[in-house]
Design a protein around this motif. Sequence first.
Motif, PDB file in Angstrom:
ATOM      1  N   ARG A   1     -10.494   2.679   9.861  1.00 46.98           N
ATOM      2  CA  ARG A   1     -10.651   1.218   9.938  1.00 46.98           C
ATOM      3  C   ARG A   1      -9.935   0.661  11.175  1.00 46.98           C
ATOM      4  O   ARG A   1     -10.462  -0.207  11.879  1.00 46.98           O
ATOM      5  CB  ARG A   1     -10.088   0.568   8.675  1.00 46.98           C
TER       6      ARG A   1
ATOM      7  N   GLY B   1     -14.284   2.264   3.641  1.00 47.85           N
ATOM      8  CA  GLY B   1     -13.431   1.397   4.438  1.00 47.85           C
ATOM      9  C   GLY B   1     -14.233   0.236   4.990  1.00 47.85           C
ATOM     10  O   GLY B   1     -15.424   0.366   5.291  1.00 47.85           O
ATOM     11  N   THR B   2     -13.601  -0.928   5.097  1.00 47.98           N
ATOM     12  CA  THR B   2     -14.281  -2.119   5.605  1.00 47.98           C
ATOM     13  C   THR B   2     -13.489  -2.711   6.762  1.00 47.98           C
ATOM     14  O   THR B   2     -12.253  -2.688   6.759  1.00 47.98           O
ATOM     15  CB  THR B   2     -14.429  -3.181   4.504  1.00 47.98           C
ATOM     16  N   VAL B   3     -14.236  -3.234   7.739  1.00 48.19           N
ATOM     17  CA  VAL B   3     -13.650  -3.964   8.860  1.00 48.19           C
ATOM     18  C   VAL B   3     -14.399  -5.284   8.996  1.00 48.19           C
ATOM     19  O   VAL B   3     -15.635  -5.290   9.098  1.00 48.19           O
ATOM     20  CB  VAL B   3     -13.741  -3.157  10.175  1.00 48.19           C
TER      21      VAL B   3
ATOM     22  N   SER C   1     -17.217   5.300   5.568  1.00 47.96           N
ATOM     23  CA  SER C   1     -16.632   6.135   4.515  1.00 47.96           C
ATOM     24  C   SER C   1     -15.741   7.200   5.124  1.00 47.96           C
ATOM     25  O   SER C   1     -15.908   7.597   6.278  1.00 47.96           O
ATOM     26  CB  SER C   1     -17.741   6.794   3.673  1.00 47.96           C
TER      27      SER C   1
ATOM     28  N   TRP D   1      -6.923   3.346  -5.537  1.00 48.52           N
ATOM     29  CA  TRP D   1      -8.010   3.742  -4.633  1.00 48.52           C
ATOM     30  C   TRP D   1      -8.512   5.149  -4.901  1.00 48.52           C
ATOM     31  O   TRP D   1      -9.561   5.543  -4.379  1.00 48.52           O
ATOM     32  CB  TRP D   1      -7.542   3.633  -3.187  1.00 48.52           C
TER      33      TRP D   1
ATOM     34  N   ASP E   1      -7.353   8.777   5.758  1.00 50.53           N
ATOM     35  CA  ASP E   1      -8.372   8.805   6.817  1.00 50.53           C
ATOM     36  C   ASP E   1      -9.099   7.473   6.903  1.00 50.53           C
ATOM     37  O   ASP E   1      -9.433   7.008   8.002  1.00 50.53           O
ATOM     38  CB  ASP E   1      -9.376   9.932   6.545  1.00 50.53           C
ATOM     39  N   ALA E   2      -9.349   6.845   5.745  1.00 49.23           N
ATOM     40  CA  ALA E   2     -10.045   5.556   5.745  1.00 49.23           C
ATOM     41  C   ALA E   2      -9.223   4.488   6.462  1.00 49.23           C
ATOM     42  O   ALA E   2      -9.763   3.666   7.215  1.00 49.23           O
ATOM     43  CB  ALA E   2     -10.347   5.121   4.314  1.00 49.23           C
ATOM     44  N   TRP E   3      -7.931   4.487   6.243  1.00 48.28           N
ATOM     45  CA  TRP E   3      -7.061   3.512   6.917  1.00 48.28           C
ATOM     46  C   TRP E   3      -7.096   3.713   8.434  1.00 48.28           C
ATOM     47  O   TRP E   3      -7.274   2.766   9.198  1.00 48.28           O
ATOM     48  CB  TRP E   3      -5.639   3.648   6.384  1.00 48.28           C
TER      49      TRP E   3
ATOM     50  N   TRP F   1     -14.464  10.237  10.056  1.00 50.28           N
ATOM     51  CA  TRP F   1     -15.663   9.841   9.315  1.00 50.28           C
ATOM     52  C   TRP F   1     -16.247  11.044   8.592  1.00 50.28           C
ATOM     53  O   TRP F   1     -16.361  12.137   9.161  1.00 50.28           O
ATOM     54  CB  TRP F   1     -16.689   9.240  10.286  1.00 50.28           C
TER      55      TRP F   1
ATOM     56  N   SER G   1      -8.030   8.157   1.430  1.00 48.53           N
ATOM     57  CA  SER G   1      -7.571   6.825   1.793  1.00 48.53           C
ATOM     58  C   SER G   1      -6.812   6.812   3.113  1.00 48.53           C
ATOM     59  O   SER G   1      -6.882   5.831   3.862  1.00 48.53           O
ATOM     60  CB  SER G   1      -6.680   6.271   0.676  1.00 48.53           C
TER      61      SER G   1
ATOM     62  N   TRP H   1       0.854  -1.188   0.000  1.00 47.07           N
ATOM     63  CA  TRP H   1       0.000   0.000   0.000  1.00 47.07           C
ATOM     64  C   TRP H   1       0.888   1.235   0.000  1.00 47.07           C
ATOM     65  O   TRP H   1       1.794   1.359   0.824  1.00 47.07           O
ATOM     66  CB  TRP H   1      -0.895  -0.016   1.234  1.00 47.07           C
TER      67      TRP H   1
END
Length: 358
Positions: free
Chosen positions: A321, A257-259, A310, A248, A316-318, A286, A314, A212
Amino acid sequence: MLDSLFNNVNNPSLIYLSGAFLLILIIYFIVIRILNSYGKNPKYLIPAEAVKKISRPLLLIFLSFLIRMQSLRLLIGLDDYGYWFKKSSTLLFIFSFTWLTLNILKIVKHRVIEKYDVHAADNLKARRITTQFNILERIAIFIIVILALGIALMSFEGIREIGVSIFASAGVAGIIIGFSAQKMIGTILAGIQIAIAQPIKLDDVVIVEGEWGRIEEITLTYVVVKIWDKRRLVVPTTFFIEKPFQNWTKTSSDILGTVFLYTDYMVPFDALRAELTNILKGSELWDGEVNNIQVTDSKSGFVEIRALMSARNSSDAWDLRVLVREELISFLQKNYPESLAHTRLYIKNMEEAKNRNI
């Protein structure tokens, strides 16, 4: 020679040379004055600090015309060396004109790019423009320098004859060299294709070779990816044309983002959804758009739960998560420990099991 030069003030060569020199100075200062006046007006392309970059090669161009004059050779008594004066004038003109062209190219690029802020939150257009101009500038510099060298060398008769004879007898050699340089040419063409099609842009977030990172530099032959742990991954440009990779931020900087959590069947889904909402509302990472929990799979020993959220970009998304994963696990450990995934052992006949143990 100098005594006769200054004693004979009516020398035609001195008059012509003085007139030409005076005319060149007048034209030069008029051009600089015009450039300065345009540079003070912000709506024009030429900024004030760019006038110096243009004035130096421009002065050399005017000087090349002066060196070519026969009056100068007659005045200093070197008329027999006219060939070398003309060649020096030609080479000086080619050099100074190339210098002027490259400076104008850089000024135009800087003037266009400075209108876009790459560090802004929504920087998709800025990254697209910066990527295109950086790569196209390198292509243009390469072509201009090669053309200038070719024109300079071909101005000599001997080199021109050698070049013509080489071109005439280089059929087989050209084919061999073409095959040998196939990869290099393919790499350069891939760089040009990246500049036009833009599968990647500067500061894009990508997954390359399982790493990444962000696109830090794009050249004609290679791309530098800055990995999250500050390592640098150098990848040939052909990789981004021939092989699949994740981008991305291809169309926008915002990202989902997914967990994933793997829990027992006893997990309370409503309580988990409420806790996710509390976590997201309490975090500045968020962006307030997506907040959801879904059961995406179920196996014999666990349930797969996906928390979806969301963020603006990217990075902030990391971070979001990581935060959500930690907070949800802590929530289950503290309030619903029986919901954590564990292995069950089912004994059908307890009495028979006890007798066997005895």
